[in-house]
Design a protein around this motif. Structure first.
Motif, PDB file in Angstrom:
ATOM      1  N   ALA A  23       8.156   6.047 -10.211  1.00  0.00           N
ATOM      2  CA  ALA A  23       7.406   5.631  -9.025  1.00  0.00           C
ATOM      3  C   ALA A  23       7.043   4.151  -9.112  1.00  0.00           C
ATOM      4  N   ASP A  27      10.818   2.084  -4.923  1.00  0.00           N
ATOM      5  CA  ASP A  27      10.494   1.394  -3.673  1.00  0.00           C
ATOM      6  C   ASP A  27       9.163   1.823  -3.058  1.00  0.00           C
ATOM      7  N   THR A  29       8.238   4.982  -2.467  1.00  0.00           N
ATOM      8  CA  THR A  29       8.292   6.338  -1.910  1.00  0.00           C
ATOM      9  C   THR A  29       8.124   7.421  -2.970  1.00  0.00           C
ATOM     10  N   LEU A  30       8.212   7.054  -4.240  1.00  0.00           N
ATOM     11  CA  LEU A  30       8.136   8.061  -5.297  1.00  0.00           C
ATOM     12  C   LEU A  30       6.718   8.343  -5.779  1.00  0.00           C
ATOM     13  N   TRP A  31       5.736   7.597  -5.246  1.00  0.00           N
ATOM     14  CA  TRP A  31       4.352   7.861  -5.664  1.00  0.00           C
ATOM     15  C   TRP A  31       3.873   9.228  -5.187  1.00  0.00           C
ATOM     16  N   THR A  32       4.258   9.631  -3.985  1.00  0.00           N
ATOM     17  CA  THR A  32       3.802  10.939  -3.482  1.00  0.00           C
ATOM     18  C   THR A  32       4.346  12.087  -4.332  1.00  0.00           C
ATOM     19  N   ALA A  63      -0.375   7.141  -2.261  1.00  0.00           N
ATOM     20  CA  ALA A  63       0.130   8.508  -2.109  1.00  0.00           C
ATOM     21  C   ALA A  63      -1.006   9.447  -1.765  1.00  0.00           C
TER      22      ALA A  63
END
Length: 181
Positions: A23, A27, A29-32, A63
């Motif tokens: 994450a 970019d 988007t991987l935090w969620t 997120a």
């Protein structure tokens, strides 16, 4: 023995830590999914990760898990200042895992404005337990991480606190890495 995980738990923890670093270097988007994995690892149904600029007192949501966008906007504009968990955590030094029942009683929480006017009618859930941490970042920002759950899931226990403490240094490093990239 507390703090020593079976092989399956170690593998799951290793995977979770990998997702946290993914994450940080991705970019955004991987935090969620990373937060959802943190929440799942301690049986939480909700989660919020944000970074606060202490100079301007502006926050950036990285997120959220199970919080509708409109609820987060209402929370940020009004209820955050009335959140007993946030105001209680603000009195604690950054860097430690905080369990809500250690500084706000369930009875006090359930009598609060945020619980009666926001949690129940807006979220439709009886969130009564929170585990979280505030992490002072190298760039002067403060990361705030919270995972919440309902009464039916129960209070966070010592094992879950240990798990969050194992995740904490990796989350801290990953958030500092994110700021540098």
């Amino acid at each position: 023995q507390l703090g020593v995980a079976p092989d399956d738990d170690r593998a799951a923890l290793s995977d979770l830590i990998g997702r946290i670093y993914d994450a940080a270097t991705g970019d955004g988007t991987l935090w969620t999914p990373a937060l959802a994995n943190i929440a799942r690892s301690v049986n939480a149904e909700f989660g919020l990760l944000q970074v606060v600029d202490l100079a301007s007192m502006r926050s950036e949501k990285l997120a959220s898990v199970a919080f509708p966008a409109e609820a987060l906007a209402l929370y940020a504009s009004y209820y955050v200042q009335r959140d007993l968990w946030v105001t209680g955590a603000a009195r604690m030094p950054p860097g430690q895992v905080l369990l809500s029942h250690t500084y706000v009683s369930e009875a006090e929480w359930e009598r609060s404005e945020i619980f009666s006017d926001f949690i129940i009618p807006i979220l439709g859930a009886r969130i009564v337990h929170c585990a979280g941490m505030q992490l002072a970042l190298d760039d002067g920002m403060l990361a705030c991480v919270g995972v919440q759950r309902t009464r039916s899931t129960g209070r966070y226990d010592a094992e879950e606190e240990v798990k969050l403490n194992l995740i904490k240094p990796h989350l801290h490093r990953a958030l500092n890495l994110r700021a540098r990239l």
